[in-house]
Design an enzyme around this catalytic site. Structure first.
Site, mmCIF file in Angstrom:
data_model
loop_
_atom_site.group_PDB
_atom_site.id
_atom_site.type_symbol
_atom_site.label_atom_id
_atom_site.label_comp_id
_atom_site.label_asym_id
_atom_site.label_seq_id
_atom_site.Cartn_x
_atom_site.Cartn_y
_atom_site.Cartn_z
ATOM 1 N N HIS A 127 42.585 31.525 32.032
ATOM 2 C CA HIS A 127 42.225 31.258 33.428
ATOM 3 C C HIS A 127 42.090 29.773 33.773
ATOM 4 O O HIS A 127 42.000 29.418 34.953
ATOM 5 C CB HIS A 127 40.944 32.023 33.806
ATOM 6 N N ASP A 141 37.465 39.047 38.939
ATOM 7 C CA ASP A 141 37.024 38.559 37.628
ATOM 8 C C ASP A 141 35.638 39.119 37.326
ATOM 9 O O ASP A 141 34.862 39.405 38.242
ATOM 10 C CB ASP A 141 36.951 37.019 37.699
ATOM 11 N N HIS A 172 33.722 37.146 35.752
ATOM 12 C CA HIS A 172 33.019 35.859 35.679
ATOM 13 C C HIS A 172 33.282 35.015 36.928
ATOM 14 O O HIS A 172 34.323 35.169 37.574
ATOM 15 C CB HIS A 172 33.517 35.065 34.458
ATOM 16 N N ASP A 204 33.476 31.624 36.758
ATOM 17 C CA ASP A 204 34.252 30.451 36.308
ATOM 18 C C ASP A 204 33.882 29.190 37.103
ATOM 19 O O ASP A 204 34.742 28.418 37.532
ATOM 20 C CB ASP A 204 35.755 30.748 36.369
ATOM 21 N N HIS A 248 38.377 27.788 30.467
ATOM 22 C CA HIS A 248 38.680 28.858 31.431
ATOM 23 C C HIS A 248 37.445 29.195 32.262
ATOM 24 O O HIS A 248 37.556 29.944 33.230
ATOM 25 C CB HIS A 248 39.269 30.110 30.749
ATOM 26 N N ASP A 290 42.023 38.162 36.849
ATOM 27 C CA ASP A 290 41.626 38.032 35.438
ATOM 28 C C ASP A 290 41.563 39.450 34.865
ATOM 29 O O ASP A 290 40.961 40.343 35.470
ATOM 30 C CB ASP A 290 40.248 37.337 35.403
ATOM 31 N N ASP A 338 39.767 40.702 32.727
ATOM 32 C CA ASP A 338 38.411 41.237 32.529
ATOM 33 C C ASP A 338 37.744 41.693 33.829
ATOM 34 O O ASP A 338 36.610 42.195 33.802
ATOM 35 C CB ASP A 338 37.530 40.278 31.718
ATOM 36 N N GLU A 372 44.616 35.762 31.504
ATOM 37 C CA GLU A 372 43.733 36.165 30.398
ATOM 38 C C GLU A 372 44.283 37.318 29.570
ATOM 39 O O GLU A 372 43.579 37.809 28.670
ATOM 40 C CB GLU A 372 42.306 36.482 30.886
HETATM 41 C C1 DIR Z 1 31.517 32.099 30.043
HETATM 42 C C2 DIR Z 1 32.658 33.100 29.953
HETATM 43 N N1 DIR Z 1 30.963 32.029 31.371
HETATM 44 C C3 DIR Z 1 31.972 30.721 29.587
HETATM 45 N N2 DIR Z 1 33.698 32.835 30.887
HETATM 46 C C4 DIR Z 1 34.838 33.527 30.974
HETATM 47 O O1 DIR Z 1 32.462 30.604 28.465
HETATM 48 O O2 DIR Z 1 31.837 29.775 30.339
HETATM 49 N N3 DIR Z 1 35.638 33.406 31.947
HETATM 50 N N4 DIR Z 1 35.169 34.400 30.038
HETATM 51 O O3 DIR Z 1 36.709 34.135 32.223
HETATM 52 MN MN MN Z 2 38.229 34.155 34.669
HETATM 53 MN MN MN Z 3 36.734 36.551 33.244
#
Ligand code: DIR
Ligand code: MN
Ligand code: MN
Ligand code: MN
Length: 306
Positions: A96, A123, A125, A127, A140, A226, A228, A271
């Site tokens: 991402h 998503d 998250h 991000d 990401h 994304d 996820d 992703e």
């Molecule tokens: C988490 C995971 N907030 C990080 N973030 C993800 O690593 O900053 N984003 N998986 O897609």
């Molecule tokens: Mn993401």
């Molecule tokens: Mn994500």
């Protein structure tokens, strides 16, 4: 419509290796042929690649691959700007972090056309980390903070031609937010529809409100999907699964409504980690979701067992 497939084998922003195989898996799963079968003109532009990048030191020692991700961001902003001149670019990731570049590029295009850019962020998250706040160091986790013009990227990522107004960003599917992102959210006008809101109101009503805003403003609309976003049992091929995601039907309904709106001008598919997939089922699901976005009706969908 002209659909441009652009492969972005970026994995430097993710915790696990494997996203660099994402564009290949989407091709093998039949993305181009599926879109052609819907009557569109598909142009596969191949994969983008960056050369060896500089080492970029940062006070936050946790950050991984800052130099390479900065180089990708600069290149992708150019590619996304160039290829958003006509047709719909489909950015096949890659992790991402690539959206820092793709959104920066399409935002520059929108600004030149005198239109606001809207972003639909699908998503688990947000991000929304800054380079200072990320604890995982996985980049990401930062693209939204960058393309909405939040501070701390100066001197690392390229300057933005046109920052995206947080009020034009709508996030759906959110269920994993780090404390620093939670705090940062308070200072933005980003719309966040977390999974509880989806449970309670249904995704259709929430999306309809956003699409009405995009339409009323005459904006361009970039969709960033994304893997996820989805429930891990339906979409296992992602390094950061979070339980309680969008169902198969919720995800398709989002895509079907986006198609009917006629508003989408660019798309990220990100992703996908084919190394974590089960016989390509997640890649096939992304192909089918893209088909729904590009006009395939439920009654015309091939029956797959996944
Ligand atoms: C988490 C995971 N907030 C990080 N973030 C993800 O690593 O900053 N984003 N998986 O897609
Ligand atoms: Mn993401
Ligand atoms: Mn994500
Ligand atoms: Mn062109």
């Amino acid at each position: 419509m002209i659909c441009k497939l652009i492969g972005i084998p970026l994995q430097d922003g993710a915790s696990q290796l494997g996203c660099e195989m994402g564009p290949s898996a989407l091709r093998v799963a039949g993305l181009a042929g599926t879109i052609e079968g819907l009557g569109h003109d598909v142009r596969d532009l191949g994969n983008v690649s960056v050369g060896a990048a500089m080492v970029m030191p940062h006070a936050n020692q946790a950050i991984r691959n800052l130099g390479p991700v900065a180089a990708w961001t600069e290149l992708l902003a150019e590619v996304a700007y160039r290829e958003s001149d006509e047709g719909m670019p489909i950015f096949m990731g890659g992790d991402h972090a690539l959206s820092a570049g793709t959104v920066a590029g399409v935002s520059r295009r929108a600004a030149e056309e005198g239109k606001p850019l809207f972003v639909l962020w699908l998503d688990a998250h947000t991000d929304l980390h800054s380079l200072q706040s990320t604890q995982s160091g996985n980049l990401h986790g930062v693209p939204v903070a960058y393309f909405t013009g939040r501070p701390g990227f100066e001197g690392y990522f390229p300057p933005l031609a046109a920052p995206v107004d947080g009020a034009n960003v709508c996030m759906i599917g959110i269920r994993s937010v780090d404390p620093a992102e939670r705090a940062a959210l308070e200072g933005t006008q980003i719309t966040v529809h977390d999974m509880r809101t989806i449970d309670e109101h249904g995704v259709a009503a929430l999306l309809r409100d956003f699409l009405e805003r995009v339409s009323a403003a005459g904006g361009r609309l970039h969709v960033s999907l994304d893997v996820d976003f989805l429930e891990p049992t339906v979409a296992p091929a992602v390094g950061t699964t979070v339980p309680g995601g969008a169902t198969f039907r919720e995800a398709h309904l989002v895509m079907e409504m986006l198609h009917d709106s006629g508003l989408v001008t660019s798309l990220d598919l990100v992703e996908l980690n084919p190394f974590l997939d089960e016989r390509g089922r997640t890649a096939l699901l992304l192909v089918d979701l893209t088909a729904s976005l590009l006009g395939r009706k439920v009654l015309d969908r091939p029956t797959r067992s996944y």
